[in-house]
Design a protein around this motif. Sequence first.
Motif, PDB file in Angstrom:
ATOM      1  N   HIS A 108      -0.054  -2.529   0.468  1.00 25.48           N
ATOM      2  CA  HIS A 108       0.703  -3.613   1.108  1.00 25.48           C
ATOM      3  C   HIS A 108       1.290  -3.167   2.444  1.00 25.48           C
ATOM      4  N   CYS A 115      -0.371 -12.399   1.764  1.00 24.22           N
ATOM      5  CA  CYS A 115      -0.617 -11.605   0.557  1.00 24.22           C
ATOM      6  C   CYS A 115       0.291 -12.098  -0.565  1.00 24.22           C
ATOM      7  N   CYS A 135       2.296 -10.450  -2.144  1.00 24.94           N
ATOM      8  CA  CYS A 135       3.588  -9.743  -2.091  1.00 24.94           C
ATOM      9  C   CYS A 135       4.568 -10.415  -1.142  1.00 24.94           C
ATOM     10  N   ASN A 153       4.076 -10.416   2.223  1.00 28.96           N
ATOM     11  CA  ASN A 153       3.774  -9.893   3.559  1.00 28.96           C
ATOM     12  C   ASN A 153       2.505 -10.575   4.097  1.00 28.96           C
ATOM     13  N   CYS A 178      -1.724  -7.544   4.675  1.00 31.57           N
ATOM     14  CA  CYS A 178      -1.782  -6.334   3.837  1.00 31.57           C
ATOM     15  C   CYS A 178      -3.231  -5.892   3.636  1.00 31.57           C
TER      16      CYS A 178
HETATM   17 ZN   LIG Z   1       0.858  -7.417   0.175  1.00 28.62          ZN
END
Ligand SMILES: [Zn+2]
Length: 321
Positions: A165, A175, A177, A179, A182
């Motif tokens: 990530h 992504c 996550c 972010n 990544c």
């Molecule tokens: Zn990510």
Amino acid sequence: MITLAADFGGRRIKLGLVRDGRVTARQVLAADSDQPLAARLDAVAASLHMLCADQGLAPRECDGLAFAYPSLIDTRQCRILDHFGKFGDASDLDLRAWAREKLGLTLVIDNDARAALIGEWQFGAGRGCDNLAVITLGTGLGTSAVIEGRLLRGGHGQAGILGGHLTIRYGGRPCVCGNIGCAEAEASTWMLDKLARERNDFPHSPLSHESVLDYAAIFRWAAEGDACARALRDHSLHIWSVTAVNLIHAYDPEKLVLCGGIMASAPVILPAIQDYVNRHAHTLWGRVEVLPSALGDDAALLAGEWLLREQTASNISCEET
Ligand SMILES: [Zn+2]
């Protein structure tokens, strides 16, 4: 020392009985990670009982149980902190109570890439090397590192394991996550179907007839000369190579070990990443050696002994206080 271990992957749960650094019995269950984890744990407990019985042991005769799990982990409280769309109830479960009730054992749990690193560091391709990093190429991209003999965890358990990530492409894809850009969102198994379908040549590629689009298919059709598969392969190799250089610049390892199911294509992956690292990693002391896992599926299972010793040494107790 005898430990039981479970490694929760995207598609499979690998179980093992480990004696003094060797997996002496193993079993594999389908992950069924769209189901609640509580339901799969019944099957895990039954299989671990069976593994012990086959070896003439009761679970209580083992020294402990270790879980390798693909998430952020509170190792002190034995809690899974996020489920990332797999086993939706994972962060609600009291796993140490479950382990004590079902098996009579102390539980240790850590991130799966960190567990793979411990296995390779203690028994595999990184043995004897106290400056080591690992990338696991599986459903996602896992990473972890040991620096001067110290396992990297950080104040919140996140250090070292979020290499998948790190931002690889400014302004890239969103992504899971939160972010953007990544490595995992740019080249991983969970993203592969979307990556392929975005290409204009995909409908004319034999990849479009694959029932499961995974990296085994990508590498196979790329070797056959299919242009779409070649483009996806080369793009992914580039992303993983950039990730490798980022890890080297962050953690200063002497060896980088590549693990995970995608490494079935190691003869293509290893030289590509080693070449990129040789050309682009800023390491004045010498070259980082890029190596394949020596332990395969056993790497994460072998971490239990080290994790149990660490827990004892640091008085981190997973027993209820
Ligand atoms: Zn990510």
